[in-house]
Structures are given as C-alpha cells and as structure tokens.
Design an enzyme around this catalytic site. Structure first.
Site, PDB file in Angstrom:
ATOM      1  N   ASP A  36      -7.390  20.081 -14.302  1.00 35.48           N
ATOM      2  CA  ASP A  36      -6.486  18.924 -14.226  1.00 35.48           C
ATOM      3  C   ASP A  36      -6.145  18.606 -12.778  1.00 35.48           C
ATOM      4  O   ASP A  36      -5.485  19.401 -12.101  1.00 35.48           O
ATOM      5  CB  ASP A  36      -5.191  19.228 -14.986  1.00 35.48           C
ATOM      6  CG  ASP A  36      -5.403  19.196 -16.484  1.00 35.48           C
ATOM      7  OD1 ASP A  36      -5.932  18.183 -16.983  1.00 35.48           O
ATOM      8  OD2 ASP A  36      -5.048  20.181 -17.158  1.00 35.48           O
ATOM      9  N   MET A  38      -4.078  16.151 -10.385  1.00 36.52           N
ATOM     10  CA  MET A  38      -2.955  15.191 -10.402  1.00 36.52           C
ATOM     11  C   MET A  38      -2.571  14.836  -8.975  1.00 36.52           C
ATOM     12  O   MET A  38      -2.451  15.724  -8.127  1.00 36.52           O
ATOM     13  CB  MET A  38      -1.751  15.816 -11.083  1.00 36.52           C
ATOM     14  CG  MET A  38      -2.038  16.356 -12.463  1.00 36.52           C
ATOM     15  SD  MET A  38      -0.564  17.127 -13.154  1.00 36.52           S
ATOM     16  CE  MET A  38      -1.193  17.664 -14.733  1.00 36.52           C
ATOM     17  N   HIS A  67     -10.660  16.545 -15.190  1.00 39.51           N
ATOM     18  CA  HIS A  67      -9.826  15.442 -15.686  1.00 39.51           C
ATOM     19  C   HIS A  67      -9.025  14.884 -14.509  1.00 39.51           C
ATOM     20  O   HIS A  67      -8.105  15.533 -14.021  1.00 39.51           O
ATOM     21  CB  HIS A  67      -8.902  16.004 -16.781  1.00 39.51           C
ATOM     22  CG  HIS A  67      -7.921  15.032 -17.342  1.00 39.51           C
ATOM     23  ND1 HIS A  67      -6.839  15.433 -18.112  1.00 39.51           N
ATOM     24  CD2 HIS A  67      -7.838  13.678 -17.271  1.00 39.51           C
ATOM     25  CE1 HIS A  67      -6.143  14.377 -18.476  1.00 39.51           C
ATOM     26  NE2 HIS A  67      -6.729  13.300 -17.975  1.00 39.51           N
ATOM     27  N   MET A 138      -5.477  11.252 -24.927  1.00 37.19           N
ATOM     28  CA  MET A 138      -4.283  12.015 -24.527  1.00 37.19           C
ATOM     29  C   MET A 138      -3.388  12.170 -25.749  1.00 37.19           C
ATOM     30  O   MET A 138      -3.095  11.191 -26.434  1.00 37.19           O
ATOM     31  CB  MET A 138      -3.505  11.296 -23.419  1.00 37.19           C
ATOM     32  CG  MET A 138      -4.154  11.283 -22.042  1.00 37.19           C
ATOM     33  SD  MET A 138      -4.672  12.874 -21.335  1.00 37.19           S
ATOM     34  CE  MET A 138      -3.193  13.884 -21.503  1.00 37.19           C
ATOM     35  N   ASP A 176      -6.130  16.410 -25.599  1.00 32.02           N
ATOM     36  CA  ASP A 176      -5.524  17.138 -24.487  1.00 32.02           C
ATOM     37  C   ASP A 176      -4.000  17.027 -24.545  1.00 32.02           C
ATOM     38  O   ASP A 176      -3.449  15.936 -24.420  1.00 32.02           O
ATOM     39  CB  ASP A 176      -6.061  16.526 -23.174  1.00 32.02           C
ATOM     40  CG  ASP A 176      -5.628  17.286 -21.937  1.00 32.02           C
ATOM     41  OD1 ASP A 176      -4.856  18.251 -22.047  1.00 32.02           O
ATOM     42  OD2 ASP A 176      -6.071  16.893 -20.842  1.00 32.02           O
TER      43      ASP A 176
HETATM   44  C1  DX5 Z   1      -1.553  17.471 -18.858  1.00 27.97           C
HETATM   45  C2  DX5 Z   1      -2.974  17.989 -18.779  1.00 27.97           C
HETATM   46  C3  DX5 Z   1      -3.335  18.982 -19.800  1.00 27.97           C
HETATM   47  C4  DX5 Z   1      -2.432  20.172 -19.896  1.00 27.97           C
HETATM   48  C5  DX5 Z   1      -2.449  20.682 -21.313  1.00 27.97           C
HETATM   49  O1  DX5 Z   1      -1.381  16.352 -18.086  1.00 27.97           O
HETATM   50  O2  DX5 Z   1      -3.906  16.940 -18.870  1.00 27.97           O
HETATM   51  O3  DX5 Z   1      -4.694  19.396 -19.654  1.00 27.97           O
HETATM   52  O4  DX5 Z   1      -2.773  21.179 -18.994  1.00 27.97           O
HETATM   53  O5  DX5 Z   1      -1.528  21.710 -21.391  1.00 27.97           O
HETATM   54  P1  DX5 Z   1      -0.873  22.226 -22.755  1.00 27.97           P
HETATM   55  O6  DX5 Z   1      -1.987  22.790 -23.573  1.00 27.97           O
HETATM   56  O7  DX5 Z   1       0.091  23.240 -22.258  1.00 27.97           O
HETATM   57  O8  DX5 Z   1      -0.226  21.045 -23.427  1.00 27.97           O
HETATM   58 ZN    ZN Z   2      -6.218  17.484 -18.883  1.00 28.63          ZN
END
Ligand code: DX5
Ligand code: ZN
Length: 227
Positions: A36, A38, A67, A138, A176
């Site tokens: 991930d 960000m 991602h 999502m 996800d």
């Molecule tokens: C959130 C991410 C996810 C996150 C999922 O923005 O895209 O990949 O890490 O984490 P859990 O499984 O803890 O919801």
């Molecule tokens: Zn993700």
C-alpha cells in the site's frame, strides 16, 4: 469456487521487523504480497516509498501487488515497475486518462489494476474493460488498516462480477479492507478472487496459520442457524 488468492498487506506488518515479516509471508500459503503506497494527498495518510519497497523486494519471494493511493500515478509507474511490481493498481478517482495509464502499465510489463473507491460505480469501467487485468473494489475508505468492512461493498462485488461476465472479461476482482474469517466467505460467494488482508494476518498470534485458515474458509460449511 476456486481457492481464493490471499494477498497479505505489508502495511500491517511490524516495520521494525520487516525482513522477519516478509519471510513469514514467503513461507506461508499466501499468494501475493500487497503493498500500500499512500501519498498524504489522495488519502489522509502516508505509508512508505521506494527505499522501503526496495528493502521489501530484496527478501520477498511472492509477486508484489502494488496499490497506489496517490494522485497523478503516471509520474511514478516506471519506477514502480523497476522496483519489481507484478501488478500496479491505480485509483479510478486519481486518473483523468485512465485508459492511457492502464495501457502504460501493461507496456511496462506489469498487470494493470484499477481501484474503485466506495462511491464509484462499477459501470465507470464498462467501456475500458479490455485494458484491465484486475479490479480492486475498496471495501473500506482507503487510508488506514484495521477498519470495518462497509457492508454495501458486498453487493458491489456482485455487480462487478456480473459486468465482467457480460463483457467476457477475464479480469480478477480484488477486495481490500476489513477482511477476516467472518467476511471472506460472503465476499468469495459474491465473486471476489483476490483478498487483501492486513490486520487479520499480521496481528494474529500465528500469521501463517491465519493465512491458511483464510484460504480454506470459503470452502467450509457455514454453521447452521439452528446450531
Ligand atoms: C487501506 C489499504 C489496505 C489495508 C487493509 O487503505 O488499502 O490494503 O492495509 O488492511 P486491513 O486488512 O487491516 O483492513
Ligand atoms: Zn490496499
């Protein structure tokens, strides 16, 4: 129903023991490693960038499922491909010329993924499905691990499955956010193929066991309501 593809999200790992956590995934039944990214602008959080990704890649033996929760992802596609991404997923909401972006990802030798935030309808992809290898639905508002699955996203997975069937698209459906032993079965039944799991893997006492259980879960009989 085929076995689910399990993609543990490194976001929930212990970053002070990153090598150890990557090795746990290497030796588990996990299929991919979810990364991930960000940027603090597309989502209200900053995760990590290229130096950390390169450190992960040095040890990871599973395909890297990247991602991108970043604005203007086109600026960095080449760098993510060079950093070893197998799949690069961009957000629909971050791309003005999504078809161009997805085509570029394929040109770079990666699988092309597109993620839809909760409010974006599956039909937004209807006219460009040929350019898509994977759709990430999502199941939370992106930005943080450990959130609860938003219920309406189960129905959205069903809609996506129908749309892909209608267009005979072989694209995979990934989900996800908020996935655990309680939610994986209904998402699998709704038509999801790939399951990103952060908290319920890395915060488990035995992450490898948690992965094995998630992989088997959709095949187990649900407890009867009478029991
Ligand atoms: C959130 C991410 C996810 C996150 C999922 O923005 O895209 O990949 O890490 O984490 P859990 O499984 O803890 O919801
Ligand atoms: Zn993700």
């Amino acid at each position: 129903m085929s076995h689910p593809i399990i993609a543990p999200s490194i976001l929930a790992a212990d970053f002070a023991n990153l090598q150890r956590d990557v090795e746990i995934i290497n030796h588990s039944d996990a299929d991919w490693l979810h990364i991930d990214i960000m940027d603090g602008e597309f989502v209200p959080n900053i995760s990590f960038g290229f130096p950390v990704l390169e450190a992960i890649r040095r040890y990871a033996q599973k395909p890297l499922d990247v991602h991108l929760m970043i604005v203007q992802p086109d600026r960095y596609l080449e760098q993510f491909a060079q950093a070893g991404a197998t799949t690069i997923t961009v957000h629909y909401e971050a791309c003005t010329h999504l078809h161009r972006t997805l085509s570029r990802i394929r040109e770079l030798g990666c699988r092309a993924g597109v993620a839809l935030n909760l409010q974006t309808p599956v039909t937004a992809l209807e006219d460009i499905l040929d350019a898509v290898d994977q759709v990430l639905i999502m199941t939370i508002n992106p930005g943080f691990g450990g959130q609860k699955l938003v219920r309406s996203s189960v129905q959205k997975v069903r809609k996506m499955r129908r749309l892909l069937a209608e267009y005979q698209s072989p694209a995979l459906i990934e989900v996800d956010g908020g996935i655990d032993l309680d939610t994986i079965t209904e998402l699998a039944e709704a038509g999801a193929d790939v399951f990103v799991v952060g908290t319920s893997v890395f915060k488990a006492a035995d992450p490898a066991l948690a992965i094995r259980q998630l992989k088997e879960r959709p095949f187990l009989q649900r407890p009867s309501p009478m029991a």
